[in-house]
Design a protein around this motif. Sequence first.
Motif, short mmCIF file in Angstrom:
data_model
loop_
_atom_site.label_atom_id
_atom_site.label_comp_id
_atom_site.label_asym_id
_atom_site.label_seq_id
_atom_site.Cartn_x
_atom_site.Cartn_y
_atom_site.Cartn_z
N SER A 1 0.81 -1.22 0.00
CA SER A 1 0.00 0.00 0.00
C SER A 1 0.84 1.27 0.00
CB SER A 1 -0.96 -0.01 1.19
OG SER A 1 -0.26 -0.23 2.39
N LEU A 2 1.98 1.28 0.71
CA LEU A 2 2.81 2.48 0.71
C LEU A 2 3.48 2.70 -0.64
CD1 LEU A 2 4.40 2.44 4.28
CD2 LEU A 2 2.31 3.56 3.47
N ARG A 3 3.85 1.60 -1.32
CA ARG A 3 4.36 1.76 -2.69
C ARG A 3 3.26 2.30 -3.60
NH1 ARG A 3 6.86 -3.47 -5.03
NH2 ARG A 3 5.44 -4.52 -3.58
N SER A 4 2.03 1.86 -3.36
CA SER A 4 0.91 2.34 -4.16
C SER A 4 0.70 3.83 -3.96
CB SER A 4 -0.36 1.58 -3.77
OG SER A 4 -1.49 2.12 -4.44
N ILE A 5 0.77 4.29 -2.72
CA ILE A 5 0.60 5.73 -2.45
C ILE A 5 1.71 6.53 -3.13
CG2 ILE A 5 0.72 7.48 -0.63
CD1 ILE A 5 -0.65 5.46 1.23
N SER A 6 2.95 6.08 -2.99
CA SER A 6 4.07 6.79 -3.60
C SER A 6 3.93 6.85 -5.12
CB SER A 6 5.39 6.10 -3.22
OG SER A 6 6.48 6.73 -3.84
N ASP A 7 3.56 5.73 -5.73
CA ASP A 7 3.39 5.68 -7.17
C ASP A 7 2.25 6.60 -7.62
OD1 ASP A 7 3.85 4.38 -9.86
OD2 ASP A 7 1.77 3.77 -9.52
N PHE A 8 1.16 6.60 -6.88
CA PHE A 8 0.01 7.46 -7.21
C PHE A 8 0.41 8.93 -7.14
CE2 PHE A 8 -3.52 9.95 -5.27
CZ PHE A 8 -4.27 10.12 -6.44
N VAL A 9 1.12 9.32 -6.09
CA VAL A 9 1.53 10.73 -5.97
C VAL A 9 2.50 11.10 -7.10
CG1 VAL A 9 2.74 12.40 -4.52
CG2 VAL A 9 1.12 10.80 -3.48
N ASP A 10 3.44 10.18 -7.44
CA ASP A 10 4.36 10.45 -8.55
C ASP A 10 3.59 10.70 -9.85
OD1 ASP A 10 6.57 10.19 -6.95
OD2 ASP A 10 7.03 8.13 -7.55
N ARG A 11 2.60 9.86 -10.11
CA ARG A 11 1.81 10.00 -11.35
C ARG A 11 1.03 11.31 -11.35
NH1 ARG A 11 0.30 4.79 -13.94
NH2 ARG A 11 1.39 3.08 -12.91
N THR A 12 0.45 11.63 -10.20
CA THR A 12 -0.37 12.84 -10.11
C THR A 12 0.49 14.09 -10.24
OG1 THR A 12 -2.01 11.71 -8.74
CG2 THR A 12 -2.00 14.12 -8.67
N VAL A 13 1.65 14.10 -9.57
CA VAL A 13 2.56 15.25 -9.67
C VAL A 13 3.03 15.43 -11.11
CG1 VAL A 13 4.85 16.10 -9.04
CG2 VAL A 13 3.30 15.25 -7.27
N ALA A 14 3.33 14.32 -11.80
CA ALA A 14 3.76 14.41 -13.20
C ALA A 14 2.66 15.00 -14.07
CB ALA A 14 4.16 13.03 -13.70
N ALA A 15 1.41 14.56 -13.82
CA ALA A 15 0.29 15.08 -14.61
C ALA A 15 0.06 16.57 -14.34
CB ALA A 15 -0.97 14.28 -14.29
N VAL A 16 0.13 16.96 -13.06
CA VAL A 16 -0.06 18.37 -12.71
C VAL A 16 1.08 19.21 -13.29
CG1 VAL A 16 -0.09 20.01 -10.79
CG2 VAL A 16 -1.38 17.88 -10.63
N SER A 17 2.30 18.69 -13.22
CA SER A 17 3.44 19.42 -13.77
C SER A 17 3.29 19.63 -15.27
CB SER A 17 4.73 18.65 -13.47
OG SER A 17 5.86 19.33 -13.97
N ALA A 18 2.81 18.61 -15.99
CA ALA A 18 2.59 18.74 -17.43
C ALA A 18 1.52 19.80 -17.71
CB ALA A 18 2.18 17.39 -18.01
#
Length: 409
Positions: free
Chosen positions: A138-155
């Motif tokens: 679950s903690l890997r899932s949270i980290s991966d989700f935040v990475d994806r979301t930050v990348a999308a927001v940054s784009a």
Amino acid sequence: MSWSPPSPRIRKLIRQGAEIALTPRPEWLAELDAATLAGESRRPIADDPVLSAGIRRANRANLLHWAAANINAPGAPVPAHESEGTRAIARDIVRRGLAESALDSYRAGESVAVRVWTRIACSLTGENEELAELLDVSLRSISDFVDRTVAAVSAQMNAELTELTSGTHAERRETVTLLLDGAPMARQRAEARLGYPLDGTHTAAVVWTDAPEAELRQLDRAADLLAAAAGPAHLLSVMASDATRWVWLTGRPDTDRVRAGLGRLPAVRIALGSPALGVDGFRRSHLDALTTQRMLARLASAQRLASHDEVELVALLSQDLERADRFVQRTLGDLEHAPDDLIDAVRVFLAEQCNASRAATRLFAHRNTLLRRLGRADRLLPRPLAEHPLDVAAALEIRHWRGTGGQRA
């Protein structure tokens, strides 16, 4: 990031935890909001009612998105959360030049999410191996989700920045920013770029909405309303964000006329600066308007129109909100929660320099009626009004603008 699917037992535990997270406790949300808006670098976001409200909405949306995904597919990678709301806050952040601070807030939010999820996980199982696997997945899932979301927001922010740095809007915004920063610029050149004269008297305004589904065209209509109420006047309106306009007028708007017009613009709020002269006045009036807007946000005020002239004292007194509340309670005692007719009687009496005849006329009341109300109010005060009229006046002004008291615009 990829990982093996968790065991059926761990999937069941993740689903149970996600169901808990889907109805988050208020203290979790408060902790999340505090973390994402804390720190000196994020202070401009925290101080702006529109931006801070957008970050709070994004926090909740991200939490619910991850939880819902893990109810449907426990332990599977969660795609980035992208919505019109997240795109709107990304646009607003870029237009204020705060992209880096906003992306930092996502990381701050991740640390809170990890702590909250760890507490949830520990409540689901006391078996060490199960807990270790549950947390690993679950903690890997949270980290991966935040990475994806930050990348999308940054784009999204990069795309918005490209659009922002081209065209007339970009030129006006750049010129306004230079003037507000006090950069040396010939007045004639600035006027040519803005299409607005800078040598006269200016009244600045912040026009905004904090209603999530507001019709944003109301903001531009509100700017026109201000110009008409100051008329004839030159108008400069700059889009500070999707939900905020920075406005300047060569004149002083009639606040009664503006207040009446706001009845047709239910989602709009306006903070006015004090009129001031020249380029320096252009800057100072804007800073006054921002101070007024931030005071309304700090006090959670429901007032929809406020001018710096009428709230300057309250803005100073309410910098420390907890101390301001204690001052009001100590000074007003039971009068703090008295009926409106008593509160209005004391406020108007003090505003009229303790002249009962003038106050009664202003209240459309008989003088004896006013005196009876003042007597009732005096019995509710910890000390007689005559002993500390200035303290009572200040406390009543704070109460008036506070979200929990006073009349609403």
